[in-house]
Design a protein around this motif. Sequence first.
Motif, PDB file in Angstrom:
ATOM      1  N   UNK A  73       6.293   6.654   0.119  1.00 17.10           N
ATOM      2  CA  UNK A  73       5.428   6.322   1.255  1.00 17.10           C
ATOM      3  C   UNK A  73       4.320   7.355   1.421  1.00 17.10           C
ATOM      4  N   UNK A  74       4.646   8.626   1.289  1.00 16.69           N
ATOM      5  CA  UNK A  74       3.650   9.688   1.461  1.00 16.69           C
ATOM      6  C   UNK A  74       2.595   9.632   0.365  1.00 16.69           C
ATOM      7  N   UNK A  75       3.031   9.492  -0.877  1.00 19.31           N
ATOM      8  CA  UNK A  75       2.080   9.448  -1.990  1.00 19.31           C
ATOM      9  C   UNK A  75       1.170   8.231  -1.867  1.00 19.31           C
ATOM     10  N   UNK A  76       1.745   7.086  -1.540  1.00 14.85           N
ATOM     11  CA  UNK A  76       0.928   5.880  -1.389  1.00 14.85           C
ATOM     12  C   UNK A  76      -0.059   6.013  -0.233  1.00 14.85           C
ATOM     13  N   UNK A  77       0.358   6.642   0.852  1.00 15.79           N
ATOM     14  CA  UNK A  77      -0.552   6.846   1.985  1.00 15.79           C
ATOM     15  C   UNK A  77      -1.739   7.709   1.573  1.00 15.79           C
ATOM     16  N   UNK A  78      -1.483   8.754   0.789  1.00 15.19           N
ATOM     17  CA  UNK A  78      -2.574   9.601   0.319  1.00 15.19           C
ATOM     18  C   UNK A  78      -3.492   8.846  -0.628  1.00 15.19           C
ATOM     19  N   UNK A  79      -2.909   8.087  -1.541  1.00 15.26           N
ATOM     20  CA  UNK A  79      -3.722   7.325  -2.492  1.00 15.26           C
ATOM     21  C   UNK A  79      -4.579   6.276  -1.768  1.00 15.26           C
ATOM     22  N   UNK A  80      -4.060   5.710  -0.711  1.00 11.90           N
ATOM     23  CA  UNK A  80      -4.802   4.689   0.046  1.00 11.90           C
ATOM     24  C   UNK A  80      -5.939   5.270   0.870  1.00 11.90           C
ATOM     25  N   UNK A  81      -5.998   6.573   0.997  1.00 14.05           N
ATOM     26  CA  UNK A  81      -7.053   7.235   1.782  1.00 14.05           C
ATOM     27  C   UNK A  81      -8.242   7.676   0.926  1.00 14.05           C
ATOM     28  N   UNK A  82      -8.295   7.255  -0.330  1.00 14.98           N
ATOM     29  CA  UNK A  82      -9.445   7.613  -1.172  1.00 14.98           C
ATOM     30  C   UNK A  82     -10.704   6.986  -0.597  1.00 14.98           C
ATOM     31  N   UNK A  83     -11.817   7.644  -0.590  1.00 13.07           N
ATOM     32  CA  UNK A  83     -12.104   8.952  -1.164  1.00 13.07           C
ATOM     33  C   UNK A  83     -11.845  10.117  -0.208  1.00 13.07           C
ATOM     34  N   UNK A  84     -11.390   9.846   1.011  1.00  7.72           N
ATOM     35  CA  UNK A  84     -11.110  10.941   1.948  1.00  7.72           C
ATOM     36  C   UNK A  84     -10.068  11.902   1.374  1.00  7.72           C
ATOM     37  N   UNK A  85      -9.037  11.356   0.778  1.00  9.91           N
ATOM     38  CA  UNK A  85      -7.984  12.164   0.157  1.00  9.91           C
ATOM     39  C   UNK A  85      -7.979  11.855  -1.336  1.00  9.91           C
ATOM     40  N   UNK A  86      -8.176  12.869  -2.150  1.00  4.43           N
ATOM     41  CA  UNK A  86      -8.235  12.662  -3.597  1.00  4.43           C
ATOM     42  C   UNK A  86      -7.129  13.416  -4.334  1.00  4.43           C
ATOM     43  N   UNK A  87      -6.089  13.787  -3.608  1.00  2.00           N
ATOM     44  CA  UNK A  87      -4.987  14.477  -4.255  1.00  2.00           C
ATOM     45  C   UNK A  87      -3.805  14.600  -3.324  1.00  2.00           C
ATOM     46  N   UNK A  88      -2.680  14.907  -3.895  1.00  2.00           N
ATOM     47  CA  UNK A  88      -1.464  15.074  -3.106  1.00  2.00           C
ATOM     48  C   UNK A  88      -0.554  16.059  -3.827  1.00  2.00           C
ATOM     49  N   UNK A  89       0.129  16.872  -3.084  1.00  6.45           N
ATOM     50  CA  UNK A  89       1.019  17.869  -3.649  1.00  6.45           C
ATOM     51  C   UNK A  89       2.293  17.892  -2.810  1.00  6.45           C
ATOM     52  N   UNK A  90       3.426  17.658  -3.456  1.00 11.06           N
ATOM     53  CA  UNK A  90       4.672  17.611  -2.700  1.00 11.06           C
ATOM     54  C   UNK A  90       5.504  18.860  -2.931  1.00 11.06           C
TER      55      UNK A  90
END
Length: 124
Positions: A73-90
């Motif tokens: 859920x967290x990774x998908x939420x970050x990916x869905x926020x492109x271009x505002x969010x262009x990466x994720x680190x867990x």
Amino acid sequence: YGFQSYPELSTLRQAIDEKNLYIDSEVLQLRQKSYIGNGLITEHIKQYYNEPIISLEGFINLSQQTQAKGMQMAIQAHKNKQPHCMGTLFWQLNDCWPGPSWSVIDYFGKTKVAYDVVKEEFEN
């Protein structure tokens, strides 16, 4: 970000005496490093799976399923926020000891359910 789960029962058995392998044992409580203990894990197990927790092994399996769902859920939420969010680190990849943690690979190198979910989410 991250979400805790327990390692496989076989991992715990390598470090903890069998008589202490139950969810509320003092030994497992001492290995729990989250300030809220198992509360958040239990809350989300009930929310997403609505299954009774009747054994340590059942709790372990559901904790890993819940961790995988949370990470996805967290990774998908970050990916869905492109271009505002262009990466994720867990947090975190591997572990420093056998016990509940935020890792997706346990102390002995065994992957948890979330490992494959995270890997697949990052491949897409």
